[in-house]
Design a protein around this motif. Structure first.
Motif, PDB file in Angstrom:
ATOM      1  N   PHE A   1      13.319  32.896 151.318  1.00  0.00           N
ATOM      2  CA  PHE A   1      12.936  31.599 151.851  1.00  0.00           C
ATOM      3  C   PHE A   1      12.867  30.654 150.670  1.00  0.00           C
ATOM      4  O   PHE A   1      12.819  31.069 149.517  1.00  0.00           O
ATOM      5  N   CYS A   2      12.902  29.373 150.960  1.00  0.00           N
ATOM      6  CA  CYS A   2      12.959  28.373 149.896  1.00  0.00           C
ATOM      7  C   CYS A   2      11.864  27.335 150.095  1.00  0.00           C
ATOM      8  O   CYS A   2      11.679  26.835 151.202  1.00  0.00           O
ATOM      9  N   LEU A   3      11.165  27.032 149.017  1.00  0.00           N
ATOM     10  CA  LEU A   3      10.130  25.998 149.006  1.00  0.00           C
ATOM     11  C   LEU A   3      10.650  24.788 148.233  1.00  0.00           C
ATOM     12  O   LEU A   3      11.482  24.936 147.339  1.00  0.00           O
ATOM     13  N   GLU A   4      10.142  23.638 148.560  1.00  0.00           N
ATOM     14  CA  GLU A   4      10.466  22.432 147.810  1.00  0.00           C
ATOM     15  C   GLU A   4       9.347  22.170 146.810  1.00  0.00           C
ATOM     16  O   GLU A   4       8.175  22.167 147.179  1.00  0.00           O
ATOM     17  N   SER A   5       9.702  21.954 145.562  1.00  0.00           N
ATOM     18  CA  SER A   5       8.721  21.732 144.499  1.00  0.00           C
ATOM     19  C   SER A   5       8.583  20.244 144.175  1.00  0.00           C
ATOM     20  O   SER A   5       9.586  19.530 144.101  1.00  0.00           O
ATOM     21  N   GLU A   6       7.351  19.819 143.953  1.00  0.00           N
ATOM     22  CA  GLU A   6       7.109  18.447 143.509  1.00  0.00           C
ATOM     23  C   GLU A   6       7.313  18.314 142.003  1.00  0.00           C
ATOM     24  O   GLU A   6       7.619  17.239 141.512  1.00  0.00           O
ATOM     25  N   ASN A   7       7.093  19.419 141.263  1.00  0.00           N
ATOM     26  CA  ASN A   7       7.269  19.401 139.810  1.00  0.00           C
ATOM     27  C   ASN A   7       7.943  20.714 139.405  1.00  0.00           C
ATOM     28  O   ASN A   7       7.280  21.701 139.094  1.00  0.00           O
TER      29      ASN A   7
ATOM     30  N   THR B   1      14.793  36.282 139.319  1.00  0.00           N
ATOM     31  CA  THR B   1      16.065  36.949 139.614  1.00  0.00           C
ATOM     32  C   THR B   1      17.260  36.028 139.411  1.00  0.00           C
ATOM     33  O   THR B   1      18.358  36.499 139.164  1.00  0.00           O
ATOM     34  N   THR B   2      17.056  34.726 139.521  1.00  0.00           N
ATOM     35  CA  THR B   2      18.095  33.737 139.235  1.00  0.00           C
ATOM     36  C   THR B   2      17.445  32.623 138.430  1.00  0.00           C
ATOM     37  O   THR B   2      16.550  31.942 138.928  1.00  0.00           O
ATOM     38  N   GLU B   3      17.879  32.463 137.196  1.00  0.00           N
ATOM     39  CA  GLU B   3      17.303  31.444 136.316  1.00  0.00           C
ATOM     40  C   GLU B   3      17.569  30.039 136.858  1.00  0.00           C
ATOM     41  O   GLU B   3      18.515  29.834 137.630  1.00  0.00           O
ATOM     42  N   PRO B   4      16.756  29.057 136.434  1.00  0.00           N
ATOM     43  CA  PRO B   4      16.956  27.678 136.891  1.00  0.00           C
ATOM     44  C   PRO B   4      18.375  27.181 136.577  1.00  0.00           C
ATOM     45  O   PRO B   4      18.908  27.452 135.501  1.00  0.00           O
ATOM     46  N   HIS B   5      18.935  26.477 137.540  1.00  0.00           N
ATOM     47  CA  HIS B   5      20.259  25.883 137.355  1.00  0.00           C
ATOM     48  C   HIS B   5      20.415  24.721 138.334  1.00  0.00           C
ATOM     49  O   HIS B   5      19.699  24.644 139.337  1.00  0.00           O
ATOM     50  N   PRO B   6      21.343  23.812 138.040  1.00  0.00           N
ATOM     51  CA  PRO B   6      21.565  22.687 138.950  1.00  0.00           C
ATOM     52  C   PRO B   6      22.031  23.184 140.314  1.00  0.00           C
ATOM     53  O   PRO B   6      22.686  24.218 140.426  1.00  0.00           O
ATOM     54  N   THR B   7      21.684  22.435 141.334  1.00  0.00           N
ATOM     55  CA  THR B   7      22.112  22.765 142.690  1.00  0.00           C
ATOM     56  C   THR B   7      22.687  21.514 143.341  1.00  0.00           C
ATOM     57  O   THR B   7      22.275  20.398 143.017  1.00  0.00           O
ATOM     58  N   GLY B   8      23.623  21.719 144.213  1.00  0.00           N
ATOM     59  CA  GLY B   8      24.251  20.587 144.886  1.00  0.00           C
ATOM     60  C   GLY B   8      23.282  19.843 145.784  1.00  0.00           C
ATOM     61  O   GLY B   8      22.422  20.451 146.415  1.00  0.00           O
ATOM     62  N   ALA B   9      23.431  18.543 145.821  1.00  0.00           N
ATOM     63  CA  ALA B   9      22.587  17.707 146.680  1.00  0.00           C
ATOM     64  C   ALA B   9      23.162  17.695 148.088  1.00  0.00           C
ATOM     65  O   ALA B   9      24.308  17.317 148.291  1.00  0.00           O
TER      66      ALA B   9
ATOM     67  N   VAL C   1      15.726  27.849 141.460  1.00  0.00           N
ATOM     68  CA  VAL C   1      15.382  29.087 140.774  1.00  0.00           C
ATOM     69  C   VAL C   1      14.971  30.086 141.852  1.00  0.00           C
ATOM     70  O   VAL C   1      14.555  29.679 142.940  1.00  0.00           O
ATOM     71  N   VAL C   2      15.098  31.376 141.544  1.00  0.00           N
ATOM     72  CA  VAL C   2      14.686  32.394 142.509  1.00  0.00           C
ATOM     73  C   VAL C   2      13.803  33.420 141.805  1.00  0.00           C
ATOM     74  O   VAL C   2      14.178  33.954 140.755  1.00  0.00           O
TER      75      VAL C   2
ATOM     76  N   GLU D   1      11.277  40.463 148.695  1.00  0.00           N
ATOM     77  CA  GLU D   1      11.713  39.184 149.207  1.00  0.00           C
ATOM     78  C   GLU D   1      12.044  38.249 148.034  1.00  0.00           C
ATOM     79  O   GLU D   1      11.419  38.318 146.983  1.00  0.00           O
ATOM     80  N   SER D   2      13.027  37.395 148.233  1.00  0.00           N
ATOM     81  CA  SER D   2      13.379  36.398 147.227  1.00  0.00           C
ATOM     82  C   SER D   2      12.708  35.092 147.576  1.00  0.00           C
ATOM     83  O   SER D   2      12.772  34.643 148.725  1.00  0.00           O
ATOM     84  N   ILE D   3      12.058  34.504 146.574  1.00  0.00           N
ATOM     85  CA  ILE D   3      11.340  33.235 146.767  1.00  0.00           C
ATOM     86  C   ILE D   3      12.066  32.194 145.943  1.00  0.00           C
ATOM     87  O   ILE D   3      11.966  32.162 144.718  1.00  0.00           O
ATOM     88  N   GLU D   4      12.824  31.372 146.619  1.00  0.00           N
ATOM     89  CA  GLU D   4      13.570  30.316 145.951  1.00  0.00           C
ATOM     90  C   GLU D   4      12.726  29.047 145.993  1.00  0.00           C
ATOM     91  O   GLU D   4      11.963  28.827 146.911  1.00  0.00           O
TER      92      GLU D   4
END
Length: 125
Positions: free
Chosen positions: A70-76, A92-100, A111-112, A119-122
């Motif tokens: 599942f994926c959460l939206e971060s404020e910071n 499990t997946t380092e921070p990287h740019p993601t498409g808008a 990031v994950v 479970e994966s927490i993105e």
């Protein structure tokens, strides 16, 4: 017609440990818990973060959650990433740019992390 997802459910081996994990590290709060009259399931707990609800299904002998995320939206993003990494939660997946997908997401990263039961927490932001 449908208007939103009501909750996301997944299996946990240790309910108390999982409740603590999501409250302490992600800001969820438990608001309801009940026994279940099904032999494989001991209890179910519901945790809330804003309008997002996690249903933790306590199955000590149940399967793992491999492939589930599942994926959460971060404020910071940077602060949240640093806090979770410093807490020792596996990345499990380092921070990287993601498409808008929409204009407000321009410049976001993702990031994950790995949860207690596979479970994966993105999160994105």
């Amino acid at each position: 017609m449908f208007k939103r997802i009501d909750h996301i459910a997944f299996i946990v081996k240790d309910l108390a440990k999982s409740i603590y994990f999501y409250e302490e590290h992600f800001g969820f709060k438990k608001y309801y818990e009940h026994d279940v009259p099904v032999p494989a399931i001991e209890k179910i707990a519901y945790l809330k973060l804003g309008d997002t609800v996690l249903e933790l299904i306590h199955m000590p002998k149940g399967p793992t959650n491999q492939g589930f995320h599942f994926c959460l939206e971060s404020e910071n993003f940077t602060a949240d990433y640093t806090r979770l990494k410093n807490a020792g939660i596996p990345v499990t997946t380092e921070p990287h740019p993601t498409g808008a997908r929409e204009p407000r997401e321009e410049g976001w990263r993702r990031v994950v992390f790995e949860g207690l039961d596979g479970e994966s927490i993105e999160f994105r932001g």
